[in-house]
Design an enzyme around this catalytic site. Structure first.
Site, PDB file in Angstrom:
ATOM      1  N   ARG A  87       0.828  -1.218   0.000  1.00  0.00           N
ATOM      2  CA  ARG A  87       0.000   0.000   0.000  1.00  0.00           C
ATOM      3  C   ARG A  87       0.865   1.273   0.000  1.00  0.00           C
ATOM      4  NH1 ARG A  87      -2.202  -0.480   4.893  1.00  0.00           N
ATOM      5  NH2 ARG A  87      -3.425   1.409   4.698  1.00  0.00           N
ATOM      6  N   LYS A  88       2.161   1.120  -0.273  1.00  0.00           N
ATOM      7  CA  LYS A  88       3.063   2.279  -0.339  1.00  0.00           C
ATOM      8  C   LYS A  88       2.981   2.910  -1.719  1.00  0.00           C
ATOM      9  CE  LYS A  88       6.112   0.603   3.296  1.00  0.00           C
ATOM     10  NZ  LYS A  88       7.440   0.070   3.673  1.00  0.00           N
ATOM     11  N   THR A  89       1.853   3.513  -2.000  1.00  0.00           N
ATOM     12  CA  THR A  89       1.607   4.127  -3.300  1.00  0.00           C
ATOM     13  C   THR A  89       1.328   5.612  -3.102  1.00  0.00           C
ATOM     14  OG1 THR A  89      -0.708   3.517  -3.044  1.00  0.00           O
ATOM     15  CG2 THR A  89       0.676   1.994  -4.282  1.00  0.00           C
TER      16      THR A  89
END
Lengths: 282, 282, 282, 282, 282, 282
Positions: free
Chosen positions: F134-136
């Site tokens: 979820r590191k977007t």
């Protein structure tokens, strides 16, 4: 003021703030490190009927919820030139960002209230109601109609949703006033009135027989208005419309009619003059 | 017209339609079964400079994408009373729903263009630009400033985001014009100019030395304006503001200034008279 | 269908699509490379009054503007079990994504229309109108009230904005029915009627004298209703409300009242059974 | 309650308020000058499982952030007729505006919870989970699925985004269950299960071999369900669906299945009866 | 921080929260009954220039207005690995929901600030400003340009609305640089500068004569840049653009130019490493 | 491409356009009278995996629905420097307005696809899936995860709504992994998997016994990963996470694990180089 507690007003105010501030108030951002809390005063620069205080409050609160906005006068009060009628206290950067938006609302709405009041005063000893129209600035309908009431006027429908107005186009499509009223009655919520716009005495008679709730006399001569009055005999409401202005209003004030609608209440109103002045740090 | 192709205008038009139609146009709903396609004409009822045709188109298209809207005249053209300047063809129910909204936009914007043109004509043989202010109807900034250009005027900044204007409050907070300009220059995008509002000759000198791009002379006498001109020597732009109106504009037209800003272009404009008339089924 | 051409319906449909599809229809995305165009049929699985075809169309069009949706029956028609009443043609991935949403609307609205029709048929030889209430699913007010009309019923106000209903709380706050009606008349648009909810004959008399447009008899016995009728003498409209259901409706049908309002039209309606079946590639 | 802290619920509530209040609550606006603070009580008018208290709170808070709303009972508790289960304190004008909206939510959600509980009680000594479907009112998916859990049920997927369900159309497009599961596995987030809808024992075997996470037995006879159970041997989850109701639920309760899905939990639920009564000024 | 007080930033943050939380944070919902208040610390896991603290605050406040967020360091400060630079206190369920979103903003913005600082330090003894471009992540323009200033850089225009940049396509369409500048000057707000992109010395001369405010030298050799400098003689601003990176920046630092624009400030920046760690209940 | 047909993507694109164009593209507005239709080509300026063509199309279509956008290559294809991979034809004013926005999307997404492909190629002869995190970039989650699949990777959950991930904070709050999984199972939709993040072998054993669907080994040594594999024996899925990069990926490729999650796929990706060039009038 319950009148402005609705999504439509919130959206207008948010659009107005966004339109002016956009990606940021460059002047305030530039000097941000030097800005502190301060107090600003609203000052009338001419005589006018105040209107829009709650909207102005909302503008400042949406920009910065820590601002404190107080008006010393209520909507509807007559201000004289030079009068201080309110204050805003808080972070100067926020106040400067909201100043022009709040003033633009106040100046316009006070202009409408002041303008309306002139018409009302002309009619002072009459039971006729001066009513507005849908000739308002797009997006400002609720506020401008509110300003009309602040100036002493009354409201016609707020939009196409809270009143049926059968005009020539509607009637021609259906074939007759009688039939148009009949089908409208079937499809309209029972709480909403049906008004028919008429152009001559013959149509007045038809509208009366069709069971309209309100009959509008569009651009009738004084003589024809009188004839219509004698026909209708107070069975339904009569609205007179078209060509009435502050100069000729006197001609109508003794007539046994219910409403005079005047588009100029809103669309010929001018902004009044006022300012917001810095009064020192706090 | 690229000018109105932006989200802000879409939101204003959608708000305006929603405000008027709400949960539905009761009059059209009532007679829906009888409505067919028809043609309506836009008719000028007085002389004015046309403005707002693209907005009117958008209003009708948003209500019903099958409507066809054509204007025979362009924004900026002078219409005479009685002139037919456009038409709308399509489902009569849709046209009746959009009529008042489209007219409200056209009448207001044409009013501003017409008003602006009067000022421009007064200055016809001068290089000075007449510019607008931020005294516009909330939510209508872009449209009203567009109308000013249609009337021949030019635009000051569109909002707080595309121009820095250092006023007394900003300068007092920082301590001096010099410092205010200096920090503003550092924090402002390199494409945006910095203007300083001055109240006397001393401040003009300071602003010039501080490197302002534009100096505004706020409520200066003609004599002081002339002194400012002689000091500035065309090194930066000069804007004159305050108390200038259609009557006294002549006094300014020979001055070697760049801009005269006039709030009345927008906030004292009145709606012009026009109508949309049914011309038969199609 | 002008009734659903408004922002409120668009927002509801968009919310409904977004709620179901969220970040994507995983099942269709998975097999995207294999999907082609196809045809699906709407099939009734029990007898019911069809309602919601325009909404279903809008659902599919918002998901994919290239879908073609056609209904062979109109809102208001009675369908028998097994009847094919419409089709959707286009990209199968889009149709599968919209299927459940469209059916949920159609099943609920047809359920309300079917339910309403039962009440209407019970009253078939009477002039009394069966009207709905505001007891509708939040966000579905317009659609559910539309379904009531499709089933043969009529509409009470659509919201708090298009009808004044003075209840005990309002009246108590002001002091009397007379005063409440008087101030409401002043503040209400002239096109909107004022209704007073009464709990006994004394209040009916007061409401009549106060000039209410509609008097609601709340939970009155048949005997009291008759007394109210004799008092009011058709001068204003009479609405009967409270405790009326499909079983006891007969007791009211001969009364000289104008409206019977029944919350159960909407809040006790059940979804009807139908499906959308794949019929092959196209 | 984290369940309703999401944008979708906020949008639904805002739409619901806007739909009812529109441009303003005319009845409250009319008597605004007379309204003060008051206290209102929520009263159950029949026996039901309470559900929706947090939504009701949000409704009142969005209308007026100064209202104080307290429930004496929690979602999931069984109320008896006549029981007072909560109160709202604050400005009467705001409470009257929000009353109907809050009740509409509470009545519907409590109806679903109460309905679900009946199914759950029928199955009380079984490990099978009763699960819902996507047959919910458009826009109310999250709330209705929450109400199912409050009544003791469990949730199937919330939308097309959090579960893959391969039905006949998907499988036919790809060619086989095996292939459909294979490509779905590749394209689906690793946290989401893949369910296959089967119509006969042959398909059950295929789905099992294809590696489905859940196999749905659609309209299977009890005999076929038993055969499927003996084939699947608890290797994957089994969902039974189609034609199961409160009457025949007993037939399924001894089966070694994991889930029974029942659309009627939501789409056949009826609103329960309750009211909000004024209890005096505060 | 006035820079992020605008609708665009609110919309981005709301979109970011909605994208991640969707219909609910399943992990927090699951254990909701066990969650209490707690304290979390922000910890740097490498050396970087901090940026984005106000955005992170807004993220948590929008998720739960009862969270308390404090940063011990300001935007622009250099953090060392292991340094604790802030804390969040409040309901653990809310903090866990917002953690990843807040970190994603902080990591990206700190990455840009840190990256920019390297360029600035290379130029430390020069008057030239390092400026950014429009090569930013869509939706993040304001934040990324803010991060550039935090790292010591300056801003070119924020969008197409606050600067005119006449490129080859514009100039070719009109016919000449002279004409393009002339018509742009007429149509552009007086507060916005006009920049011309040039590809050779001939165009530089034309742009200078046309009265451009800024001349951009696009992909000029050092030799040509020097010639342009000698021609322009500081009369207007000079921007150098194209092919300049951290390695060859030294070659430009002694030139008499005003700006060097570098797209890599934003589009080649990498996220820095940091975390948010639970530190116990409160 | 069904993947981007959702409200979230529409909102991001609209925000991106609004952010850049704001109140209008000044450069195009300035020369509006001279602009005609033209053709522009997309050109790769380095080697990369193409990604984002559908988004770029949507950008141009939202700016001007009359533009025609065609790509000669599909997402996922490898382009070489100098390759022309698409064209835009239509009104030059519209194309110039959308150019930068479309490129910003294409450059970023192609950068992620290209970056992911490097990892995939390293693992080419393995069954292990490379998955994202979820590191977007906030607001770009769906697009960036799509780009990961275009590069050959797979997706972990898209947000907090489509996967349960029980981390130390969740487990500590509840007391044990067993209890956390148990309550999560009860409250989670049956289609969503439950993953447990473990920090040592003891927790792996607990997670396995608790019935987790996926066990994540967070920052485990190769030795511990092997032990976990021997314990889990393929009964549930194993995800390895933490400290894995393009250099040490080889160490993991022979392990009997299911997934390797790598945040760097997205947060360390750089924009690739490409341009849109005018190719003449049409």
């Amino acid at each position: 003021m319950l009148m402005i507690n609705c999504e439509l007003i919130d959206r207008l105010i948010e659009l107005s703030i966004h339109e002016d501030i956009g990606r940021g108030d460059l002047s305030s951002i530039a000097i941000e490190d030097y800005l502190e809390d301060g107090e600003f005063h609203f000052i009338a620069k001419e005589e006018f009927v105040l209107c829009g205080t709650e909207v102005a409050k909302k503008v400042f609160e949406k920009i910065d919820q820590n601002l404190s906005v107080n008006f010393f006068k209520n909507d509807g009060e007559l201000l004289s030139a030079g009068e201080i009628f309110g204050k805003v206290v808080g972070y100067v950067g926020s106040i400067l960002s909201g100043e022009r938006i709040a003033l633009n609302f106040l100046q316009r709405l006070s202009g409408i209230a002041t303008n309306t009041k002139k018409y009302i005063e002309k009619l002072s000893d009459s039971d006729i109601k001066i009513i507005d129209t849908r000739k308002t600035i797009p997006g400002h309908r609720i506020l401008e109609k509110y300003a009309v009431t602040v100036g002493g006027g009354s409201n016609h429908r707020f939009g196409l949703f809270d009143g049926v107005m059968l005009k020539d186009n509607h009637i021609d499509a259906v074939g007759s006033i009688k039939k148009a009223v009949e089908i409208a009655r079937k499809k309209t919520p029972i709480t909403v009135k049906i008004e028919v716009e008429t152009r001559n005495i013959k149509e007045v008679i038809e509208a009366l027989e069709a069971g309209a709730d309100i009959i509008m006399l569009d651009n009738f001569s004084i003589k024809d208005i009188k004839e219509a009055i004698s026909i209708v005999k107070k069975k339904v409401k009569l609205e007179v419309s078209g060509g009435i202005n502050i100069e000729n209003l006197d001609l109508y004030k003794k007539l046994k009619i219910d409403y005079i609608s005047i588009g100029a209440l809103t669309h010929q109103a001018k902004s009044v003059d006022m300012s917001l002045k810095f009064r020192g740090k706090v």
